[in-house]
Scaffold this active site. Structure first.
Site, short mmCIF file in Angstrom:
data_model
loop_
_atom_site.label_atom_id
_atom_site.label_comp_id
_atom_site.label_asym_id
_atom_site.label_seq_id
_atom_site.Cartn_x
_atom_site.Cartn_y
_atom_site.Cartn_z
N SER A 603 3.72 57.82 -37.34
CA SER A 603 2.40 57.95 -36.30
C SER A 603 3.09 57.34 -34.30
O SER A 603 3.77 58.93 -34.22
CB SER A 603 2.26 56.01 -36.55
N ASP A 689 -7.08 59.17 -42.70
CA ASP A 689 -6.42 58.47 -41.76
C ASP A 689 -7.21 58.45 -40.83
O ASP A 689 -7.95 58.95 -40.20
CB ASP A 689 -4.52 59.27 -41.08
N HIS A 724 -3.75 55.59 -43.61
CA HIS A 724 -2.68 55.63 -42.37
C HIS A 724 -1.94 55.38 -42.99
O HIS A 724 -0.08 56.21 -43.06
CB HIS A 724 -3.11 54.75 -41.15
#
Length: 755
Positions: A603, A689, A724
């Protein structure tokens, strides 16, 4: 026809390298502050395009072909994770009202099963005045694998629900006080749009009503008559608070609050005594707070502290000697926070044009201690505080609050008592603290200690071990954790050098002799701390002689608020140079072989991976970026994309500020790929995501391949049904981790069990 070239698999007789997918170039331009950037791959954002989907499948085929020789290593690591994990597992029961709640996880099943068993309520109530008997009533029942307790009920079998869908994730659960109603939300696609449902626990059947497209989990008020939930806007920002009355249609739900400020993210939760709904709308730099009386269905949210005050804070109601007060954790007195005592009336009665008075100071600001927050109980206040990177709990007595209310001098957080543990590097956090209970529960773990559950008596403060997470066939004494501090070359205002903490994990047979393959992990954003945590998958790397190092770089929260502020906005590049400094220090201290270092981050940590790849590609043999935020400038320039406007408080606003634009462009991974010999790079992502869109790594790998001057592969693996967090289910999660670790171990030349 697609211009993507499908991957070609190698055969036993064909040793040629597979051909990487090549996306067509379709130039699009964006211009800001006099600067024009031409993006050839923005068209890959068209998620519903058959051509895009075909290209993504081609990327998966290519990744599979390039890494085919890693399959035995993947299988070995997955088997090790599976073998070491006690697959038939259970939690320590937690008491709520008349029930003990716990989970069972069964071998072969992906998800947890939520269970409960009745508490001996009549005896408990009759003995409430007897402290010893009351403590005994809070001793959890002993749960054994495969043994059903008397009166045990299954209230939610996640496996049964997940079997109906390719992806399944719970957004949250909430119970009525009597345990007769369960509200829960579920996501069946990975896009984090949840459906709110209600289950009658007396019959085990779902009610016919449901609410679609909610954000996160619901909150039931104690009677179960009403549920509160959030709805997100097009940018995935939770901005509307609704109240659903049980027995009515979703169309009749009452809108309680709408937050128009696109930079505020709203979250809700019940107060400790479950009388009020706490509503905090905020970002990384300021909040606004409200209270809603949930005992009154006609009540409206009451604003306590507005966003215009620019104060980062949280609110916790507490009843002291019959008076309802508010504990405010805030940064008004300094960046590491202080704790003040006031009332709702005092806050709402202040003029907007005068400085905000937060009442009596209870815990003052300290330079070396970060006050993270408090948990209120009827017996005392539990304080979460961080010192020297370590977060633990301390106890604040009601007598101290009474003294503060009467004007006594504040006490230092660092002087408060707390439970003692034997390890130097650990994490201790409150996980359960029922308001009227005689004890509270914490989870303790370290890099080398599996999670332990302790109950701590309010009166005595002594931890009582309830459970340590079992691990199969592992000698935990075979591993070591140590702390290093890497010089950065930067200095503070007082002239002292800024050093970066590094956690070094290794097998006891590994020494600092300069020969070790090393994996360096980093994140460094949003004030998130990489706290000590035990991980079974990590052992598979340590057993292969790999040193696992965590670089606690600026941008995280390990060393207080200042550590975070020195790694955000126009100081963001400190995060990247800190990571490189940590890498160099591992080499200088002979923990790492300079020719065998790999990196890992996800991320915002994936942005770190992309930036490091551009800044110092020669230092690494492999980089794995999970759901990487590598096209951050493009995303933040478009406020209509999910979460983009919320990011301005973290990175700056490049739309309105040319300095921020230039600064972000100087390090944005996608826009700074250059002709250089890159290490082996893997980008791992998910199609659905909503936080970091798949298109970012999809574009990134195309440009990396164009500029790659060496022979190392650049691959992208995309989970077509995940969000995600990747695919749903623990076995799928283990497979993903095994894929990642096998890729890294392979390129480190450490595939075999050597320790």
């Amino acid at each position: 026809m697609s211009d993507s070239t499908p991957a070609q698999s190698s055969s036993a007789t064909d040793t040629s390298r597979p051909t990487a997918p090549r996306a067509k170039q379709l130039p699009t331009s964006r211009t800001h502050h006099g600067d024009t950037f031409v993006d050839h791959y923005e068209w890959l954002r068209e998620k519903d395009s058959a051509e895009v989907i075909e290209h993504l499948h081609a990327e998966n085929s290519y990744a599979e072909a390039v890494t085919a020789d890693q399959q035995p290593l993947r299988e070995a690591i997955f088997s090790e994770i599976k073998h070491r994990t006690v697959e038939t597992d259970l939690s320590v029961p937690s008491r709520r009202g008349d029930w003990w709640y716990f989970t069972r996880t069964l071998e072969g099943e992906q998800h947890a099963i939520y269970c409960r068993v009745p508490a001996e309520t009549d005896q408990d109530r009759n003995s409430a005045a007897d402290d010893d008997a009351n403590r005994g009533s809070w001793t959890p029942p002993q749960v054994q694998a495969g043994v059903t307790l008397a009166g045990e009920e299954t209230i939610f079998d996640t496996n049964a629900e997940a079997a109906k869908h390719p992806f399944y994730q719970l957004g949250g659960m909430s119970l009525s006080a009597e345990g007769t109603l369960l509200a829960y939300s579920e996501d069946t696609s990975g896009d984090e749009l949840y459906t709110l449902r209600f289950r009658d626990l007396t019959t085990g059947e779902n009610l016919p009503e449901e609410v679609g497209s909610v954000h996160g989990g619901p909150v039931l008020e104690p009677t179960g008559a009403r549920a509160y939930y959030m709805v997100a806007d097009a940018a995935w920002r939770p901005h509307r608070l609704y109240m659903h009355t049980l027995g009515t249609a979703a169309e009749e739900d009452r809108l309680l609050l709408e937050i128009m400020d696109e930079q505020l993210w709203t979250g809700v939760g019940l107060s400790a005594d479950k009388r009020e709904l706490l509503i905090i709308s905020g970002n990384s730099e300021y909040d606004e707070s409200r209270l809603l009386d949930v005992t009154d269905p006609a009540a409206e949210p009451v604003l306590l502290i507005g966003a215009e005050r620019r104060i980062l804070h949280s609110i916790d109601p507490i009843v002291l000697d019959g008076e309802r007060l508010l504990l405010v954790t805030h940064n008004q007195a300094g960046p590491n926070n202080a704790l003040s005592l006031t009332t709702a009336a005092e806050l709402t009665g202040q003029a907007a044009d005068r400085p905000l008075d937060l009442g009596r100071l209870v815990l003052p600001h300290e330079e070396t201690v970060k006050l993270e927050g408090v948990t209120v109980t009827a017996a005392q206040v539990i304080v979460a505080a961080r010192r020297d990177t370590i977060e633990s709990v301390q106890m604040l007595s009601l007598d101290t609050l009474r003294a503060a209310r009467e004007g006594a001098a504040p006490v230092l957080t660092s002087t408060l008592p707390g439970p003692a543990f034997g390890e130097e590097l650990y994490t201790c956090a409150v996980i359960a603290a029922e308001y009227e209970a005689p004890l509270f529960r914490v989870a303790y773990e370290s890099w080398l200690t599996p999670t332990r559950i302790y109950d701590i008596d309010h009166a005595e403060g002594t931890p009582v071990l309830r459970r340590e997470t079992p691990v199969h066939d592992v000698d935990l004494d075979a591993y070591r954790a140590t702390r290093l501090w890497a010089p950065t070359g930067d200095t503070r205002a007082d002239g002292s050098e800024i050093t970066v903490p590094i956690t070094v994990l290794h097998h006891r047979d590994v020494s600092a002799d300069g020969s070790n393959p090393t994996l360096v992990y980093g994140y460094g954003s949003y004030e998130m701390s990489m706290d000590p945590s035990f991980g079974i998958p990590r052992l598979s790397l340590l057993d292969r002689g790999i040193v696992f190092a965590i670089a606690h770089v600026r941008g995280g929260g390990e060393l207080g608020r200042g550590w975070y502020e020195d790694g955000k906005k126009l100081k963001k590049t400190n995060t990247f140079t800190d990571f490189i400094a940590a890498t160099d220090h591992l080499v200088a201290q002979r923990w790492a072989d300079p020719a065998r270092i790999a990196t890992l981050g996800g991320s915002a940590g994936g942005l770190l991976m992309g930036a490091v790849a551009n800044l110092a590609p020669e230092k690494y043999v492999a980089i794995l970026a999970q759901v990487p935020f590598v096209d951050n400038l493009t995303s933040i320039l478009d406020p209509e994309l999910p979460l983009s406007a919320l990011e301005w408080e973290e990175w700056g606003n490049p739309i309105t500020d040319p300095e921020v634009y230039r600064y972000m462009k100087s390090y944005a991974p996608y826009e700074n790929v250059r002709d250089v010999e890159y290490p082996a790079i893997a980008a791992v992502t998910s199609l659905h995501d909503t936080r970091v869109l798949y298109v970012e790594p999809a574009k990134w790998v195309q440009v990396l391949r164009e500029h790659q001057q060496g022979d190392a592969p650049v691959v992208m693996k995309i989970e077509m049904d995940g969000g995600h967090g990747g695919a749903s289910g623990r076995y799928e999660s283990w497979k993903e981790r095994a894929w990642d670790y096998a890729f890294l171990a392979h390129h480190l030349g450490a595939g075999g069990l050597v320790r």
